[in-house]
Scaffold this active site. Structure first.
Site, mmCIF file in Angstrom:
data_model
loop_
_atom_site.group_PDB
_atom_site.id
_atom_site.type_symbol
_atom_site.label_atom_id
_atom_site.label_comp_id
_atom_site.label_asym_id
_atom_site.label_seq_id
_atom_site.Cartn_x
_atom_site.Cartn_y
_atom_site.Cartn_z
ATOM 1 N N SER A 1 24.272 37.354 13.999
ATOM 2 C CA SER A 1 25.581 38.077 13.689
ATOM 3 C C SER A 1 25.942 38.611 12.496
ATOM 4 O O SER A 1 24.830 39.757 12.967
ATOM 5 C CB SER A 1 27.232 36.989 13.967
ATOM 6 O OG SER A 1 28.491 37.068 14.161
ATOM 7 N N ASP B 1 19.626 51.345 10.796
ATOM 8 C CA ASP B 1 20.056 53.190 11.581
ATOM 9 C C ASP B 1 20.498 54.071 10.862
ATOM 10 O O ASP B 1 19.608 55.022 11.097
ATOM 11 C CB ASP B 1 21.059 52.803 12.338
ATOM 12 C CG ASP B 1 21.570 51.913 13.530
ATOM 13 O OD1 ASP B 1 19.068 51.501 13.845
ATOM 14 O OD2 ASP B 1 21.610 51.581 14.634
ATOM 15 N N LYS C 1 22.956 37.676 18.736
ATOM 16 C CA LYS C 1 23.690 37.157 18.459
ATOM 17 C C LYS C 1 24.639 38.734 18.163
ATOM 18 O O LYS C 1 24.989 38.954 17.460
ATOM 19 C CB LYS C 1 24.350 35.751 17.518
ATOM 20 C CG LYS C 1 25.630 35.513 18.391
ATOM 21 C CD LYS C 1 26.795 35.885 17.723
ATOM 22 C CE LYS C 1 28.225 35.474 18.345
ATOM 23 N NZ LYS C 1 29.271 35.651 17.726
#
Length: 352
Positions: A187, A198, A212
């Site tokens: 999460s 990224d 999740k």
């Protein structure tokens, strides 16, 4: 207060005794607890600090039950802990509660102050961190970023999109960062790992995360009832959904110091019944490339123990950051460093 200069002091009694996530507790001091409520079982496990307790465990993947004994301690749960290894800063984030972002920035400041100069880099440990508040995941990511999107939240309609961005200023001074993940990283933790990956701001190391990536909204139906409804998904800056597939590490590093790391079953979001399906299916057969036969990871737990290594993934991450400083730094970073008193209790993190 002093920083955690010893890994033994940093680890809770159950973890030191060998209890793992996913274990089932069946006995407390030799007595079967079947039929007890959770509160009753917890009450039996509590006791005077310094007293012993023995737990009977059943671990998926093992034919025989386990029995572990530990000493009770007063556990002070802090969302962020830090220490210094050589010239490398180590930041352990175990949950995303109300002040996790500010505590992370304060830990970075404390590491700088403890060393008297900036470190070679940082290891951010998100292993077994099941998540928490979205706002704090954004703040922690922002501590290491100075621009760009951190995460987006997208609903059923194309117009149902919320985006969150980093503010100018990198608290970590642009220094190298390694983020540790494992199947318990979920999460909010995956939001941080995905954002830093990224933006090429951090090297993700360890094992694939839980997966999740859904957003739940709680709708109050009455004084004592509510409905939790999945209303959106989280996406990383590059547009990846972590739902089901998780965050794949840049460098896969198994936890060699766990004797059963090869055989212990691993459970992720994709293993849950009726889990939310990701529209873009990841090829898990490729993602789960076998590190168990990699010659870099051929040492046994006993061999590592003789070298004083009780957490191989952390050791490997520290060595990776310290390698930038040469062989002397590699040796220093893998051992705890005596430090000055921790100023995080009195120093306020800078506002962004």
């Amino acid at each position: 207060m002093r920083s955690r200069s010893s890994p033994r002091r940093r680890i809770p009694p159950a973890a030191r005794a060998g209890v793992k996530s996913g274990d089932y507790i069946t006995h407390i001091d030799g007595k079967l607890i079947y039929g007890d409520s959770l509160d009753e079982a917890v009450g039996k496990m509590r006791g005077k600090p310094g007293s012993k307790i023995t737990l009977g465990l059943v671990r998926p993947g093992r034919d025989k039950p386990l029995e572990v004994t530990m000493m009770r301690e007063i556990i002070v749960q802090k969302p962020v802990k830090w220490e210094v290894r050589g010239d490398v800063g180590y930041i352990n984030i175990n949950t995303f509660s109300e002040n996790t972002g500010a505590d992370t920035r304060a830990a970075i400041m404390a590491i700088d102050k403890s060393l008297g100069h900036r470190p070679l880099g940082y290891v951010v440990d998100l292993r077994e961190n099941g998540g928490g508040l979205l706002t704090q995941a954004i703040e922690v990511s922002d501590a290491f970023l100075d621009h760009g999107e951190i995460v987006s939240q997208r609903g059923r309609e194309k117009t149902d999109i919320e985006r969150y961005y980093a503010k100018p200023g990198d608290d970590a001074h642009g220094l190298p960062v390694v983020v540790l993940t494992d199947p318990g990283t979920a999460s909010a933790s995956e939001i941080v790992a995905g954002a830093l990956q990224d933006h090429h701001r951090a090297l993700i190391m360890g094992e694939r995360s839980f997966g999740k990536g859904s957003v739940q909204t709680v709708l109050q139906l009455g004084p004592e009832t509510a409905l939790r409804l999945t209303t959106a998904r989280y996406f990383t800056p590059s547009g990846r959904s972590v739902q089901e597939g998780g965050i794949e590490p840049d460098i896969k590093v198994p936890q060699l110091t766990d004797p059963d790391y090869k055989s212990r079953p691993v459970f992720r979001e994709a293993d849950l019944r009726k889990h939310l399906i990701n529209e873009v299916k990841a090829d898990n057969a490729v993602l789960e490339e076998d590190t168990k036969t990699d010659p870099r990871f051929s040492q046994t737990p006993d061999q590592l123990k003789k070298q004083g290594i009780d957490d191989f993934q952390l050791y490997y991450a520290l060595k990776t950051v310290a390698r930038l400083g040469g062989p002397v730094q590699v040796a220093a970073a893998t051992k705890p460093r005596p430090v000055k008193p921790d100023p995080t209790d009195t120093t306020k993190a800078p506002a962004k």
